[in-house]
Design an enzyme around this catalytic site. Structure first.
Site, PDB file in Angstrom:
ATOM      1  N   LYS B  66       0.946 -49.227 -27.071  1.00 38.51           N
ATOM      2  CA  LYS B  66       2.126 -50.012 -27.482  1.00 38.51           C
ATOM      3  C   LYS B  66       3.014 -49.166 -28.391  1.00 38.51           C
ATOM      4  CE  LYS B  66       3.168 -54.566 -29.588  1.00 38.51           C
ATOM      5  NZ  LYS B  66       2.534 -55.778 -30.160  1.00 38.51           N
ATOM      6  N   SER B 141       3.866 -60.261 -28.265  1.00 38.70           N
ATOM      7  CA  SER B 141       4.799 -59.158 -28.259  1.00 38.70           C
ATOM      8  C   SER B 141       4.317 -57.925 -27.492  1.00 38.70           C
ATOM      9  CB  SER B 141       5.105 -58.743 -29.696  1.00 38.70           C
ATOM     10  OG  SER B 141       3.943 -58.298 -30.337  1.00 38.70           O
ATOM     11  N   SER B 165      -0.290 -61.926 -30.177  1.00 35.04           N
ATOM     12  CA  SER B 165       0.441 -60.960 -29.358  1.00 35.04           C
ATOM     13  C   SER B 165      -0.382 -60.072 -28.446  1.00 35.04           C
ATOM     14  CB  SER B 165       1.302 -60.073 -30.259  1.00 35.04           C
ATOM     15  OG  SER B 165       2.340 -60.845 -30.829  1.00 35.04           O
TER      16      SER B 165
END
Lengths: 95, 470, 468
Positions: B66, B141, B165
């Site tokens: 990420k 997210s 998330s």
């Protein structure tokens, strides 16, 4: 309900420049959210200890031994305006 | 090379060890697939494969990271314009751990800006699409990391979970996602959103793969004062049944507001669990309904402070101005997206003079009560189980008009974050052709037990996610 | 003309840079005068993703300070974030302590302490107005070398009642901290910084007036001058019918002027909340024992002990307490002395500017010889000078220089008789009742004896011979 003044005050504290539209928009949204959040005001919490740390750790301490600092070129590599070996910014107190 | 792409990480490692597969070949196959992606999931793709020792624990199986993990010399933007092109001079501990264990970083993935969002529509560089249905969101997210694994661009990836998330996108994308105990994985190098809630974790196709990745990531890090590591090494899960396991279903998190299809799959999974020997009863988490409100005070408050460093002075974007004040406000106005601004405003307000006790102070107390609720529940139950998300993947743009509607996606996942306890989401079926997720939460440091239970259930559920990988 | 007597009420806020090797929350080495941004790392630059880790030596120094100053050490204290925007603050917040500081209460001399807490120092902002013009506006350049230096903030109760007392007390604090070894406490280098909160009230009143804060006076003299000026300003204000306003002020030592630092913006709302990246500080028994064990004897305690144990006068005790090396010298000499009492040893030491080659045994020797009347006072002084210059043993020097006391006996009596005979008119005056004239007889005798005779003894013999 958040007034326009409150929104502007908070924006000032957060160093956010908002357009008039945003001030209106945020005002409405924040009010809605705070109304919803306000519900925790209904709970009976007088004798409850607040949790500021979820981990049960204490005294995470570091020995006073120096490491190698960054090469100044590397420290300044991402600077938007590097000058005189430092990070240049408009002077505070002006304007 | 399709055969290679179908292997789970565990299978690939076994083949590498036995000499049947070269890490280089694995890398090339995945790189080719990743390079041709059409989901908008990747923010950066590596050119060259690093050297991997054949006996490395993770066998050279490439991983997606990420974007908010700082990776030396590689853009780390956290989905924000204010960090566009930013290359950190150091690498996050969790990523270094993976690299040392032999899982090279193939790519970085897009995310909701500064980890704020549940749909990946808040990414300044464009939304990420759900491989199950490209008109829909992958969740957020960590949407990019989830979509990448679901679409088979990489065998596994890492993301972060603050209020759900990792778990929520895992559910929406039909893969496994794990949020460990707070403190298990070092936060050093994770661009911070809410410091007391953020935790890194794995996205994988199988529970066994999640165990492998978790084991490699977790460590007690001297650079993170809140880091604990795990109390015992992560074991390969082997359980085949749930005999003697007591599952608690909280009334507060399993009825109202949950889509019918999701509820049906949830009930069906509970039936599977019973068949495997588990007992299932309702339990109570009386303060859980207030968890979301508490979360939307604590997280914005901490983020309003964490994002103050983005001021145009030392790195990132800057909007030039004649005076300092204008430089600050102009830079931050241009660099932050709407949701980030909204949360900074909310957080600043909650901490501001006169409001601390009513908001932050109270929220911290709600947090205590929620942790106590879980403690009490774990006195009678081994795990608390819920649907991971209240609905399946929704259409792009469906919830962007109303922030509150978007926040409700975190309803079932936030309480675990507030309590700092570990939880996994495993895919448990489809509803209208879209995946649903089953969440298993356990007491702090019960990762091995959770993984075992999840592994047993996974086999019984037999979920097939390969459709999204075509 | 005023009919009110005004009493100044002053409290001090002192920031002390701790003398650790590394910064408060990262391992960058501390230095001074290094080229800019050569002592930085991702943490103290506030780069995204970085986290603070507390320096254990800073805690050790904090505990030492708390113990030395009689504070309550918090069994569990935490750090807070103090949020505001400024270029010298890389994270946009300073990690400090708020409602649960490391130390509370305490006292030094006659001033009570309110609290002591730990925090990190800001970086340095250098204005480059002239040379750095961009688009015609002023610029500043930030150097993060200093940023993150460990600071202890000491806040006193408003117990100080004059500018002079403020200066004296700060001097005592400075010396105490210096002897503790926790800081260089050098105001000129910024390792000791002092702000003063000043208010006035009618003498006899117990209520506090509105206070104004004088920031950053960077020398003891400026502190005294600034506080003096502020007291005068407040008195003039109030006697003129105005009210003192709570504000931040700057004292310019060159002009003596006091100006307001209050910016056009509203006062800061620091939005304090507990620092989630750090865990609570719980000083263990081991940590406290280590801090206690590292404490030297401090001036205030020594002053008391020297009066109690050695019967020194308060002045003698104070003189020695300020100089630990000299105090140690004194104690060894006092232990070695047999005939001389400690106060006399202290007196002798007082006459020595620099010890030079003098040893404690040498000093004890001189004191003993004079106390047992083996040499005169004058002779003692001469022996002392010689020992300072050359070292050695007092007895040996007396023999070598022939300074043994001339006691009552033939030689001395003969000298006295000679002097009396040579100064018959003076002798007559003394015999006649002019006591003071005896000095004119003593002088010649002492000179002839080359200071070997004891003055008192000489006087006795003269009077005897004069039949007085």
């Amino acid at each position: 309900m958040l007034s326009r003044e409150q929104v502007l005050h908070v924006a000032r504290l957060a160093r956010l420049e908002l357009t008039d539209e945003e001030v209106e928009g945020f005002g409405g949204e924040l009010s809605k959210i705070t109304d919803w959040i306000d519900k925790i005001g209904e709970l009976e919490l007088a004798d409850v200890r607040p949790t500021s740390h979820v981990v049960e750790v204490e005294n995470a301490l570091r020995a006073d031994e120096p490491h190698e600092s960054l090469d100044p070129a590397l420290a300044l590599r991402s600077a938007p305006d590097a000058a005189d070996g430092g990070f240049r910014v408009p002077s505070p107190g002006a304007g | 090379m399709t055969g290679v792409l179908e292997l789970s990480a565990t299978e690939a490692i076994a083949r590498v060890r036995s000499g049947d597969l070269e890490p280089g070949a694995l890398w090339s196959a995945y790189r080719e697939r990743a390079a041709s992606e059409d989901l908008g999931a990747l923010s950066w793709l590596a050119d060259e494969a690093p050297e991997i020792a054949v006996d490395a624990p993770l066998g050279g199986v490439p991983v997606a990271v990420k974007d908010l993990f700082c990776t030396e010399g590689v853009p780390s933007q956290a989905g924000s314009r204010i960090l566009e092109g930013y290359r950190p001079p150091y690498t996050a501990t969790a990523v270094r751990n993976l690299q040392r264990a032999g899982a090279p970083m193939l790519c970085k993935t897009h995310q909701d800006e500064f980890a704020m969002g549940s749909s990946n529509e808040n990414c300044a560089f464009g939304p990420v699409l759900n491989p199950w249905d490209r008109t829909r969101v992958p969740g957020g997210s960590s949407g990019g990391s989830a979509a990448a694994v679901a679409a088979g661009l990489v065998p596994w990836s890492i993301g972060t979970d603050t209020g759900g998330s990792i778990r929520q996108p895992a559910a929406l994308c039909g893969i496994v996602g794990l949020k460990p105990t707070y403190g298990a994985i070092s936060r050093y190098g994770m661009i911070a959103f809410a410091s007391s809630l953020d935790q890194a974790g794995p996205f994988t196709r199988t529970v066994a793969d999640a165990a492998l990745l978790l084991g490699a990531m977790a460590s007690k890090d001297d650079r993170d004062s809140t880091s604990l590591g795990l109390r015992e090494p992560v074991r390969t899960p082997t359980a085949t049944d749930l005999r003697g396991i007591r599952l608690g279903v909280p009334e507060e998190l399993s009825g109202e507001g949950i889509e019918t299809g999701v509820l049906e799959n949830f009930q069906a999974t509970l039936d599977r669990a019973r068949e495997l020997g588990a007992t299932v009863e309702t339990c109570r988490l009386p303060h859980a309904p207030h968890g979301l409100a508490a979360y939307y005070i604590i997280a914005p408050a901490e983020c309003s402070s964490n994002l103050a460093r983005f001021d145009g002075v030392r790195y990132g974007a800057r909007v030039e101005a004649d005076d300092l004040s204008s430089m600050y406000t102009g830079t931050r106005a241009a660099g932050f997206g709407a949701e980030v601004k909204r949360r900074i405003m909310l957080g600043t307000y909650a901490l501001s003079s006169g409001y601390y006790d009513a908001y932050y102070g109270r929220a911290q107390k709600v947090r205590t009560k929620i942790a106590e609720d879980f403690d009490t529940a774990f006195g009678s139950f081994d795990f608390i189980v819920t649907p991971t998300a209240p609905g399946v993947a929704f259409e792009l743009g469906a919830k962007t008009a109303d922030p509150l509607a978007m926040y409700l996606n975190d309803y079932c996942t936030v309480p675990m974050s507030l309590a700092g306890i570990p939880a996994i989401s495993i895919p448990n079926g489809l509803s209208d052709g879209l995946p649903t997720g089953f969440q298993i939460a356990g007491p702090a440091f019960s990762e091995n037990s959770i993984l075992d239970a999840a592994h047993a259930l996974e086999a019984a559920l037999g979920f097939d996610g390969s459709a999204a990988r075509r | 003309m005023s009919s009110t007597t005004w009493e100044p009420v002053i409290g001090l806020e002192i920031h002390v840079q701790l003398g650790t090797r590394t910064k408060m929350f990262c391992s960058c080495a501390l230095g001074f005068g290094e080229p800019p941004n050569t002592r930085t790392c991702p943490v103290c630059l506030g780069l995204p993703g970085t986290l603070p880790v507390v320096n254990e030596r800073a805690i050790h120094f904090g505990l030492m300070m708390g113990l030395a100053l009689g504070c309550e050490i918090a069994p569990r204290s935490i750090f807070h974030r103090k949020n505001y925007f400024y270029p010298d603050l890389p994270k946009g917040y300073q990690i400090s302590q708020y409602d649960i500081p490391l130390c509370a209460g305490g006292r030094l001399g006659d001033v009570r302490l309110h609290r002591i807490h730990l925090e990190e120092d800001a970086a340095k902002l250098v204005h480059v107005g002239e040379s750095g013009r961009i688009h015609g506006s002023d610029a500043s350049v930030v150097d993060f070398n200093r940023g993150g230096t460990p600071l202890a903030e000491i806040v006193t109760e408003p117990d100080i009642r004059s500018a002079e007392q403020a200066r004296e007390w700060l001097t005592l604090l400075r010396e105490t901290l210096r002897q503790l070894g926790v800081s260089d406490v050098d105001m000129s280098q910024g390792s000791l910084r002092c702000d003063a909160n000043v208010s006035i009230r009618p003498a006899g009143s117990t209520e506090l007036g509105t206070k104004a804060e004088l920031k950053n006076m960077n020398s003891f003299a400026f502190l005294e001058q600034g506080v003096t000026a502020e007291i005068a300003r407040q008195i003039a204000l109030v006697e003129g019918g105005d009210k003192v306003v709570q504000e931040t002020l700057h004292f310019d030592p060159r002009t003596g002027a006091i100006s307001s630092l209050r910016s056009k913006e509203e006062a800061h709302d620091y939005r304090y909340f507990p620092e989630p990246d750090l865990v609570p500080l719980v000083p263990t028994e081991a940590m406290l024992a280590e801090a206690r064990g590292a404490l030297p004897e401090l001036p205030a305690a020594r002053i008391e002990r020297y009066q109690a144990e050695y019967s020194l006068s308060p002045e003698q005790a104070r003189t020695l307490a300020w100089r630990p090396e000299r105090a140690a010298f004194f104690e060894r000499a006092a232990a070695a002395a047999v005939a001389a009492e400690a106060p006399r040893v202290a007196n002798w030491l007082d006459q020595v500017r620099e010890e030079g080659a003098l040893t404690p045994d040498g000093l004890a020797g001189v004191a003993d010889l004079v106390a047992s009347k083996k040499i005169s006072n004058d002779a003692g002084r001469r022996v002392l000078d010689i020992l300072v210059a050359e070292g050695g043993d007092a007895v040996a020097v007396v023999e070598r220089e022939g300074l043994a006391a001339m006691g009552a006996g033939g030689e001395l009596e003969a000298i006295v008789e000679r002097v009396l005979a040579d100064n018959a008119d003076v002798a007559e005056r003394v015999r006649g009742g002019n006591e003071k004239a005896i000095g004119a007889l003593m002088g010649p005798v002492m000179r002839e004896t080359k200071g070997r005779a004891d003055g008192g003894e000489v006087q006795r013999i003269i009077r005897e011979k004069l039949g007085l």
